[in-house]
Scaffold this motif. Structure first.
Motif, short mmCIF file in Angstrom:
data_model
loop_
_atom_site.label_atom_id
_atom_site.label_comp_id
_atom_site.label_asym_id
_atom_site.label_seq_id
_atom_site.Cartn_x
_atom_site.Cartn_y
_atom_site.Cartn_z
N THR A 178 -96.91 19.49 78.95
CA THR A 178 -96.67 18.23 78.25
C THR A 178 -97.64 17.15 78.70
OG1 THR A 178 -94.99 17.60 79.90
CG2 THR A 178 -94.22 18.78 77.95
N ASP A 179 -98.14 17.24 79.92
CA ASP A 179 -99.10 16.25 80.40
C ASP A 179 -100.46 16.42 79.73
OD1 ASP A 179 -97.56 14.88 82.65
OD2 ASP A 179 -97.36 16.98 83.21
N LEU A 180 -100.82 17.67 79.44
CA LEU A 180 -102.08 17.93 78.74
C LEU A 180 -101.91 17.91 77.23
CD1 LEU A 180 -103.61 20.83 80.86
CD2 LEU A 180 -104.40 18.49 80.75
N CYS A 181 -100.65 17.85 76.78
CA CYS A 181 -100.36 17.78 75.33
C CYS A 181 -100.84 19.03 74.59
CB CYS A 181 -100.98 16.53 74.70
SG CYS A 181 -100.63 15.01 75.56
N ARG A 182 -100.84 20.16 75.24
CA ARG A 182 -101.32 21.39 74.60
C ARG A 182 -100.86 22.61 75.40
NH1 ARG A 182 -107.42 23.22 75.70
NH2 ARG A 182 -106.33 25.16 75.25
N SER A 183 -101.06 23.77 74.80
CA SER A 183 -100.84 25.04 75.48
C SER A 183 -102.17 25.56 76.00
CB SER A 183 -100.21 26.06 74.54
OG SER A 183 -98.95 25.62 74.06
N LEU A 184 -102.13 26.35 77.06
CA LEU A 184 -103.32 26.98 77.60
C LEU A 184 -102.93 28.31 78.22
CD1 LEU A 184 -104.24 25.40 81.02
CD2 LEU A 184 -102.35 24.52 79.66
N TYR A 185 -103.91 29.09 78.62
CA TYR A 185 -103.59 30.38 79.21
C TYR A 185 -104.50 30.67 80.39
CZ TYR A 185 -107.70 32.14 76.65
OH TYR A 185 -108.97 32.34 76.17
N SER A 186 -104.03 31.63 81.23
CA SER A 186 -104.81 32.08 82.38
C SER A 186 -104.96 33.59 82.31
CB SER A 186 -104.12 31.68 83.69
OG SER A 186 -104.03 30.28 83.81
N THR A 187 -106.03 34.09 82.92
CA THR A 187 -106.28 35.53 82.96
C THR A 187 -106.45 35.98 84.42
OG1 THR A 187 -108.66 35.13 82.66
CG2 THR A 187 -107.36 35.61 80.69
N PHE A 188 -106.26 37.26 84.65
CA PHE A 188 -106.32 37.81 86.00
C PHE A 188 -107.71 37.65 86.60
CE2 PHE A 188 -107.41 41.42 88.74
CZ PHE A 188 -106.46 41.29 89.75
N GLU A 189 -107.73 37.25 87.88
CA GLU A 189 -109.01 37.11 88.58
C GLU A 189 -109.11 38.04 89.78
OE1 GLU A 189 -111.58 33.31 89.81
OE2 GLU A 189 -109.93 33.68 91.22
N ALA A 190 -108.05 38.12 90.62
CA ALA A 190 -108.14 38.93 91.83
C ALA A 190 -106.76 39.18 92.41
CB ALA A 190 -109.03 38.24 92.87
N GLU A 191 -106.68 40.18 93.27
CA GLU A 191 -105.46 40.44 94.04
C GLU A 191 -105.57 39.69 95.36
OE1 GLU A 191 -104.14 44.45 94.47
OE2 GLU A 191 -104.92 45.07 92.52
N ARG A 192 -104.47 39.06 95.75
CA ARG A 192 -104.44 38.29 96.98
C ARG A 192 -103.12 38.53 97.70
NH1 ARG A 192 -108.23 34.05 96.93
NH2 ARG A 192 -106.95 32.80 98.31
N SER A 193 -102.94 37.84 98.82
CA SER A 193 -101.69 37.93 99.57
C SER A 193 -101.27 36.53 99.99
CB SER A 193 -101.86 38.82 100.80
OG SER A 193 -100.67 38.87 101.57
N VAL A 194 -100.00 36.21 99.78
CA VAL A 194 -99.43 34.92 100.18
C VAL A 194 -98.21 35.17 101.04
CG1 VAL A 194 -98.40 32.75 99.40
CG2 VAL A 194 -100.27 33.77 98.10
N LYS A 195 -98.29 34.79 102.32
CA LYS A 195 -97.19 35.00 103.27
C LYS A 195 -96.72 36.45 103.29
CE LYS A 195 -95.41 30.29 103.44
NZ LYS A 195 -94.23 29.41 103.40
N GLY A 196 -97.69 37.36 103.25
CA GLY A 196 -97.36 38.77 103.31
C GLY A 196 -96.89 39.36 102.00
#
Length: 471
Positions: A273-291
């Protein structure tokens, strides 16, 4: 002796059967399918489920960091030189966004709710205080000049009024005033002439402690991929601001949660709602967060590109005026104020915009929007919902501020998710455990044959039989 031989050959036969079962189950992905089907059936927005409790009141704290660009050479800018700015901040707020007034609809396939936002200043996470002064563009003055630029008499009246009151194109305001609002002297005077003009202005004016965002979400009951997907926003199933149906589409979730069993090949859609539009993301890499293993998704360059690069974005051109790549004119959804959105420091934008302002240093590692999410879970692990620039435009695109909204999974939630991931890994690896067990039994079988001093030809024949069964 016959009994012993029977046991030995029984072990050999058992090893063959276990190997066959393990290989067959592994190739058919049976246990993985069972696990994913269970997740899909349990991740539904309905009373009593863990998914609903987390969606209604997310346990990890959400923080909103505001960074401002402090202008250092206002006199030089007025004489035609490039602006020179210094980034200050962050000014960090704890953000509360619970779902309230929840009503289930359409036989439990949809749920309506309001999503109020409340911000509480966090001095310990900030570099500065709310009463810090920021020199930046006088957005109210520029906005009214833009609004009445086609009316010569009114424009002259505004110019004379600004001169008499000593109001310029740049102003000093506190962080609190710029964010949450203040009574602007120019707007106050013009409000008498034009009551439609609000005498108060703030970049997030009327957005703290309000519940003006009404949503209808899909619960995921009919399709797990619809989990938390936005069906309507403020009574609309599509937007009205842009010039094409594609750009007006409301796609994806609100960015707080995503459907379970995410794959690397799919796009994650979000409606901002802040950007007033829809958008999308695509896969970039595998990572680890807190195990916890996560997939990192990022918006590709095409999402922010202009129509010459991405024709699908043609609808974001207003009045035939198409900005360069990386910029989005949101004046149509910001009460007409000449505001443009971009990534911080004009990251992903045409180089000319960063070069027109001293102090711009776009860097991927600092200014890229990223979503880190566990592929089997339904909740975000780390989610900068977006990092956006709020800018004032006149003869150049002038940077005012950018923000970083993020949530990092808390230790208790991380512990639970690590346990779920471990249990899932055990279930998924059962076929390989069976294969390993079959191999061990086969080795034991061969050892027992050798121990009994079975003729070598018989041992070789038995081993060949086992290989034939497995193959």
């Amino acid at each position: 002796m016959a009994l012993r031989s029977c046991c030995i050959y029984g072990a050999g036969l058992l090893s063959i059967l276990i190997l066959i079962v393990g290989i067959a189950v592994a190739l058919a992905h049976v246990f993985q399918s069972v696990l994913y089907n269970r997740i899909k059936s349990e991740v539904v927005l309905e009373n009593g489920t863990e998914a609903f409790a987390i969606w209604q009141d997310p346990p990890p704290p959400v923080y909103m960091e505001f960074y401002f660009f402090n202008l250092t050479n206002p006199a030089e800018v007025m004489s035609g030189e490039r602006p020179a700015v210094i980034e200050v901040g962050p000014y960090t707020y704890r953000e509360y966004r619970p779902m309230e007034r929840v009503i289930f609809m359409a036989n439990g396939t949809k749920v309506a709710a309001v999503n109020p936002r409340t911000y509480v200043f966090e001095p310990s996470r900030s570099r500065g205080l709310e009463d810090d002064l920021i020199r930046t563009a006088n957005i109210p003055a520029v906005a009214v000049m833009e609004k009445f630029k086609g009316h010569s008499i009114i424009s002259r009246f505004i110019a004379d009024l600004m001169k008499s009151k000593g109001i310029g194109l740049f102003a000093m305001r506190t962080v609190s005033e710029l964010l949450w609002g203040y009574e602007d002297p120019l707007l106050k005077d013009l409000h008498v002439v034009d009551p439609s003009l609000d005498p108060y202005f703030g970049l997030f004016y009327k957005m703290n402690g309000t519940d003006n965002e009404e949503y209808v979400f899909f619960t995921g009951k009919q399709n797990y991929q619809d989990f938390a997907r936005v069906s309507q926003w403020n009574g609309q199933s599509s937007l009205r601001w842009w010039t094409t149906d594609e750009c007006n589409m409301i796609n994806g979730t609100n960015g707080a949660t995503f459907h379970p069993v995410i794959t690397k090949t799919e796009r994650l859609y979000m409606f901002s709602t802040d950007l007033c539009r829809s958008l999308y993301s695509t896969f970039e890499a595998e990572r680890s967060v807190k195990g916890i293993p996560v997939y990192r998704f990022v918006p590709p360059f095409e999402v922010f590109a202009n129509k010459s690069v991405n024709p699908a974005n043609a609808g974001f051109c207003l009045g035939g005026n198409c900005l360069g790549s990386g910029l989005l004119n949101v004046s149509v959804c910001k009460t007409g104020a000449p505001i443009i959105m971009s990534c911080p420091h004009f990251y992903h934008a045409d180089e000319q915009f960063a070069q027109s302002v001293y102090g711009m240093r776009p860097r991927k590692e600092e200014h890229e929007t990223a979503i880190d999410i566990n592929p089997s879970s339904f909740s975000r692990v780390v989610l900068p919902l977006f990092r956006s620039h709020s800018e004032n435009i006149r003869t150049l695109v002038y940077p005012v501020m950018f923000l970083n909204e993020s949530v990092l999974i808390d230790e208790e939630s991380a512990r639970k998710l690590r346990l779920v991931v471990t249990e899932g890994n055990v279930v998924v690896n059962i076929p390989f455990i069976l294969i390993g067990l079959g191999i061990i039994l086969g080795v034991v079988f061969m050892g027992l044959l050798c121990f009994l001093k079975t003729p070598e030809v018989s041992v070789a024949l038995s081993f060949a039989l086992i290989l034939n069964f497995v193959c």
